[in-house]
Design a protein around this motif. Sequence first.
Motif, PDB file in Angstrom:
ATOM      1  N   UNK A  58       0.660  -1.332  -0.080  1.00  0.00           N
ATOM      2  CA  UNK A  58      -0.042  -0.030   0.023  1.00  0.00           C
ATOM      3  C   UNK A  58       0.906   1.328  -0.022  1.00  0.00           C
ATOM      4  N   UNK A  59       0.249   2.353  -0.351  1.00  0.00           N
ATOM      5  CA  UNK A  59       1.158   3.802  -0.403  1.00  0.00           C
ATOM      6  C   UNK A  59       0.903   3.950   1.121  1.00  0.00           C
ATOM      7  N   UNK A  60       1.981   4.688   1.371  1.00  0.00           N
ATOM      8  CA  UNK A  60       2.083   5.410   2.902  1.00  0.00           C
ATOM      9  C   UNK A  60       1.146   6.046   3.119  1.00  0.00           C
ATOM     10  N   UNK A  61       0.739   7.194   2.153  1.00  0.00           N
ATOM     11  CA  UNK A  61      -0.403   7.999   2.494  1.00  0.00           C
ATOM     12  C   UNK A  61      -1.694   7.363   2.613  1.00  0.00           C
ATOM     13  N   UNK A  62      -1.972   6.333   1.950  1.00  0.00           N
ATOM     14  CA  UNK A  62      -3.256   5.668   1.891  1.00  0.00           C
ATOM     15  C   UNK A  62      -3.493   4.716   3.267  1.00  0.00           C
ATOM     16  N   UNK A  63      -2.176   4.393   3.665  1.00  0.00           N
ATOM     17  CA  UNK A  63      -1.996   3.826   4.954  1.00  0.00           C
ATOM     18  C   UNK A  63      -2.414   4.569   6.224  1.00  0.00           C
ATOM     19  N   UNK A  64      -1.735   5.829   6.294  1.00  0.00           N
ATOM     20  CA  UNK A  64      -2.223   6.899   7.243  1.00  0.00           C
ATOM     21  C   UNK A  64      -3.471   7.062   7.436  1.00  0.00           C
ATOM     22  N   UNK A  65      -3.907   7.318   6.073  1.00  0.00           N
ATOM     23  CA  UNK A  65      -5.556   7.750   6.125  1.00  0.00           C
ATOM     24  C   UNK A  65      -6.537   6.488   6.407  1.00  0.00           C
ATOM     25  N   UNK A  66      -6.260   5.199   6.252  1.00  0.00           N
ATOM     26  CA  UNK A  66      -6.943   4.118   6.430  1.00  0.00           C
ATOM     27  C   UNK A  66      -6.925   3.998   8.056  1.00  0.00           C
ATOM     28  N   UNK A  67      -5.719   4.115   8.757  1.00  0.00           N
ATOM     29  CA  UNK A  67      -5.376   3.756   9.997  1.00  0.00           C
ATOM     30  C   UNK A  67      -5.537   4.951  11.029  1.00  0.00           C
ATOM     31  N   UNK A  68      -6.150   6.078  10.371  1.00  0.00           N
ATOM     32  CA  UNK A  68      -6.251   7.269  11.216  1.00  0.00           C
ATOM     33  C   UNK A  68      -7.691   6.842  12.183  1.00  0.00           C
ATOM     34  N   UNK A  69      -7.636   7.948  13.124  1.00  0.00           N
ATOM     35  CA  UNK A  69      -8.887   7.715  14.044  1.00  0.00           C
ATOM     36  C   UNK A  69     -10.204   7.720  13.116  1.00  0.00           C
ATOM     37  N   UNK A  70     -10.149   8.531  12.106  1.00  0.00           N
ATOM     38  CA  UNK A  70     -11.387   8.716  11.103  1.00  0.00           C
ATOM     39  C   UNK A  70     -11.490   7.741   9.975  1.00  0.00           C
ATOM     40  N   UNK A  71     -10.505   6.884   9.903  1.00  0.00           N
ATOM     41  CA  UNK A  71     -10.460   5.861   8.747  1.00  0.00           C
ATOM     42  C   UNK A  71     -11.325   4.699   9.056  1.00  0.00           C
ATOM     43  N   UNK A  72     -11.618   4.041   8.108  1.00  0.00           N
ATOM     44  CA  UNK A  72     -12.431   2.693   8.026  1.00  0.00           C
ATOM     45  C   UNK A  72     -11.671   1.844   7.151  1.00  0.00           C
ATOM     46  N   UNK A  73     -10.695   0.958   7.627  1.00  0.00           N
ATOM     47  CA  UNK A  73     -10.055   0.387   6.578  1.00  0.00           C
ATOM     48  C   UNK A  73     -10.975  -0.866   6.273  1.00  0.00           C
ATOM     49  N   UNK A  74     -10.743  -1.325   4.945  1.00  0.00           N
ATOM     50  CA  UNK A  74     -11.431  -2.783   4.579  1.00  0.00           C
ATOM     51  C   UNK A  74     -10.531  -3.927   5.279  1.00  0.00           C
TER      52      UNK A  74
END
Length: 98
Positions: A58-74
Amino acid sequence: MPLKTTLFDVAEYLDNAELQQDYLDAAFSTEDAATIAHALGVVARAQGMAGVARDAGLSRESLYKALSEDGNPALATVLKVMQALGLRLTACAAPVAP
């Protein structure tokens, strides 16, 4: 004179696999998806986000976004991150309420 404070970053203190696993166990025990995603992000930062992202494909940016407090990773993302962290997601029987 105003009091100067700094942000506390738990990732700085999760410097070994045992502490990281305990931190994730505590997050999973909440059964709260946002807490679990955030905890995965904290452990990923503790291990090095760029390396975890690379190992997860994964890209670092997408990982930061997915795993943030507001993220909702698949679930697929969670599984890739867990594998990159050297962890495995397993199931166990939950206690039955009386």
